[in-house]
Design a protein around this motif. Structure first.
Motif, mmCIF file in Angstrom:
data_model
loop_
_atom_site.group_PDB
_atom_site.id
_atom_site.type_symbol
_atom_site.label_atom_id
_atom_site.label_comp_id
_atom_site.label_asym_id
_atom_site.label_seq_id
_atom_site.Cartn_x
_atom_site.Cartn_y
_atom_site.Cartn_z
ATOM 1 N N TRP A 214 0.837 -1.204 0.000
ATOM 2 C CA TRP A 214 0.000 0.000 0.000
ATOM 3 C C TRP A 214 0.871 1.253 0.000
ATOM 4 O O TRP A 214 0.607 2.217 -0.737
ATOM 5 N N ILE A 215 1.920 1.249 0.836
ATOM 6 C CA ILE A 215 2.812 2.414 0.960
ATOM 7 C C ILE A 215 3.487 2.729 -0.369
ATOM 8 O O ILE A 215 3.534 3.882 -0.807
ATOM 9 N N ILE A 216 4.012 1.696 -1.022
ATOM 10 C CA ILE A 216 4.724 1.917 -2.274
ATOM 11 C C ILE A 216 3.772 2.340 -3.391
ATOM 12 O O ILE A 216 4.099 3.178 -4.234
ATOM 13 N N GLU A 217 2.558 1.782 -3.375
ATOM 14 C CA GLU A 217 1.587 2.068 -4.433
ATOM 15 C C GLU A 217 0.949 3.439 -4.300
ATOM 16 O O GLU A 217 0.460 4.004 -5.291
ATOM 17 N N GLU A 218 0.944 4.017 -3.109
ATOM 18 C CA GLU A 218 0.186 5.234 -2.839
ATOM 19 C C GLU A 218 0.453 6.370 -3.832
ATOM 20 O O GLU A 218 -0.501 7.003 -4.315
ATOM 21 N N PRO A 219 1.711 6.694 -4.179
ATOM 22 C CA PRO A 219 1.909 7.791 -5.146
ATOM 23 C C PRO A 219 1.230 7.536 -6.485
ATOM 24 O O PRO A 219 0.706 8.471 -7.104
ATOM 25 N N LEU A 220 1.221 6.297 -6.943
ATOM 26 C CA LEU A 220 0.551 5.962 -8.198
ATOM 27 C C LEU A 220 -0.964 6.050 -8.048
ATOM 28 O O LEU A 220 -1.672 6.465 -8.968
ATOM 29 N N ARG A 221 -1.456 5.657 -6.870
ATOM 30 C CA ARG A 221 -2.889 5.718 -6.604
ATOM 31 C C ARG A 221 -3.367 7.165 -6.616
ATOM 32 O O ARG A 221 -4.440 7.475 -7.158
ATOM 33 N N VAL A 222 -2.581 8.056 -6.025
ATOM 34 C CA VAL A 222 -2.943 9.476 -5.975
ATOM 35 C C VAL A 222 -2.993 10.069 -7.379
ATOM 36 O O VAL A 222 -3.884 10.869 -7.696
ATOM 37 N N GLU A 223 -2.051 9.674 -8.226
ATOM 38 C CA GLU A 223 -2.046 10.184 -9.599
ATOM 39 C C GLU A 223 -3.290 9.762 -10.363
ATOM 40 O O GLU A 223 -3.803 10.504 -11.193
ATOM 41 N N GLY A 224 -3.784 8.542 -10.079
ATOM 42 C CA GLY A 224 -5.023 8.079 -10.680
ATOM 43 C C GLY A 224 -4.968 7.827 -12.168
ATOM 44 O O GLY A 224 -6.007 7.818 -12.841
ATOM 45 N N ARG B 39 -0.220 -2.698 -9.080
ATOM 46 C CA ARG B 39 0.257 -3.807 -8.258
ATOM 47 C C ARG B 39 1.456 -4.499 -8.907
ATOM 48 O O ARG B 39 2.401 -4.891 -8.227
ATOM 49 N N ARG B 40 1.413 -4.611 -10.236
ATOM 50 C CA ARG B 40 2.550 -5.217 -10.942
ATOM 51 C C ARG B 40 3.805 -4.379 -10.764
ATOM 52 O O ARG B 40 4.894 -4.905 -10.509
ATOM 53 N N LEU B 41 3.664 -3.069 -10.845
ATOM 54 C CA LEU B 41 4.816 -2.179 -10.678
ATOM 55 C C LEU B 41 5.371 -2.241 -9.264
ATOM 56 O O LEU B 41 6.584 -2.181 -9.059
ATOM 57 N N VAL B 42 4.477 -2.365 -8.277
ATOM 58 C CA VAL B 42 4.910 -2.477 -6.886
ATOM 59 C C VAL B 42 5.756 -3.731 -6.687
ATOM 60 O O VAL B 42 6.846 -3.689 -6.086
ATOM 61 N N LEU B 43 5.289 -4.860 -7.182
ATOM 62 C CA LEU B 43 6.033 -6.112 -7.029
ATOM 63 C C LEU B 43 7.353 -6.064 -7.797
ATOM 64 O O LEU B 43 8.368 -6.588 -7.334
ATOM 65 N N GLU B 44 7.342 -5.400 -8.926
ATOM 66 C CA GLU B 44 8.567 -5.277 -9.725
ATOM 67 C C GLU B 44 9.625 -4.467 -8.985
ATOM 68 O O GLU B 44 10.794 -4.856 -8.936
ATOM 69 N N ILE B 45 9.223 -3.339 -8.379
ATOM 70 C CA ILE B 45 10.211 -2.497 -7.695
ATOM 71 C C ILE B 45 10.641 -3.137 -6.378
ATOM 72 O O ILE B 45 11.793 -2.984 -5.954
ATOM 73 N N LEU B 46 9.742 -3.877 -5.720
ATOM 74 C CA LEU B 46 10.135 -4.617 -4.522
ATOM 75 C C LEU B 46 11.237 -5.622 -4.846
ATOM 76 O O LEU B 46 12.233 -5.732 -4.122
ATOM 77 N N ASP B 47 11.054 -6.340 -5.935
ATOM 78 C CA ASP B 47 12.064 -7.306 -6.357
ATOM 79 C C ASP B 47 13.386 -6.613 -6.654
ATOM 80 O O ASP B 47 14.458 -7.118 -6.301
ATOM 81 N N ARG B 48 13.303 -5.434 -7.249
ATOM 82 C CA ARG B 48 14.539 -4.742 -7.634
ATOM 83 C C ARG B 48 15.335 -4.252 -6.433
ATOM 84 O O ARG B 48 16.558 -4.153 -6.503
ATOM 85 N N VAL B 49 14.666 -3.979 -5.315
ATOM 86 C CA VAL B 49 15.401 -3.540 -4.118
ATOM 87 C C VAL B 49 15.743 -4.719 -3.206
ATOM 88 O O VAL B 49 16.199 -4.528 -2.084
#
Length: 242
Positions: free
Chosen positions: A97-107, A115-125
């Motif tokens: 939720w925390i990582i996705e929030e900026p994208l959610r706000v942009e709408g 959700r796919r982008l969140v999992l992708e960036i989690l994997d990258r870190v």
């Protein structure tokens, strides 16, 4: 701006407050600060506590607005990585939720793609998909800082401001986070303004150094030049402190 991701010109900033007799006060925190950061460059900002380092970060990111001078970006507003990852992450929300929030706000992006982008960036870190369902209190300090890094990258900024990002971590974890920041720099073509009181950490990661004292830049130069041939007495004192 073709060659720079950030241009700061003659920047001044003030804090407003209330005096002991109820009168309004205005204290200058930054005084005529000018510098630039090139694309792909890591610039260190060093100085003693209270010298204005974090204030500069807040001005650049728009938190402090009582300012004069110019701040110009190439590629959108910079994102922040904070020293205290625990207090900077919403404790009642999940990592996903925390990582996705900026994208959610942009709408703009659909929920499934977010959700796919969140999992992708989690994997990258360096964090697996399972971390998306966890809360900050369930993570170690190093894992929380990886979440903070992921959150700063989710909107693909050009510039990251890292404010003492490893100072609360032990030496082994510090090294891992510094290595990760450098890997991400190359992968995402990032620039960093790296704020630290730890001269040794700055030497490891930075290309160029700004030395701040009392809200002013008193010396700047390539990292090797600053460390091997400092010109300002304040810089010499910082380098000689244990």
């Amino acid at each position: 701006m073709a060659e720079s991701v950030l241009e700061v010109k003659n920047l001044c900033a003030w804090y407003r407050g209330t005096g002991v007799f109820g009168n309004k006060t205005r204290t200058q925190a930054l005084d005529d600060v000018s510098f630039s950061i090139a694309h792909g460059e890591v610039v260190g900002l060093v100085g003693e506590s209270g010298c204005g380092k974090s204030t500069l970060a807040k001005v650049i990111t728009g938190v402090i607005v009582d300012t004069g001078g110019e701040v110009a970006y190439d590629g959108g507003r910079p994102q922040m990585i904070f020293q205290d990852s625990y207090s900077s992450l919403n404790p009642v929300k999940t990592v996903g939720w925390i990582i996705e929030e900026p994208l959610r706000v942009e709408g703009v992006i659909a929920p499934a793609e977010r959700r796919r982008l969140v999992l992708e960036i989690l994997d990258r870190v360096g964090l697996g998909n399972e971390y998306a369902a966890r809360k900050p209190r369930e993570l170690s300090g190093g894992q929380r800082q990886r979440v903070s890094i992921a959150a700063s990258l989710i909107r693909r900024p050009r510039l990251i401001i890292a404010d003492e990002p490893v100072s609360s971590l032990d030496v082994t974890i510090q090294s891992q986070i510094l290595d990760l920041l450098l890997e991400l720099k190359h992968e995402f073509m990032l620039s960093y303004l790296f704020i630290s009181h730890d001269i040794n950490v700055v030497y490891q990661i930075c290309d160029r150094v700004l030395v701040m004292k009392d809200g002013r830049i008193v010396e700047e130069g390539e990292v090797e030049s600053i460390f091997n041939d400092p010109q300002h007495e304040y810089t010499k004192r910082l380098l000689n402190e244990p």
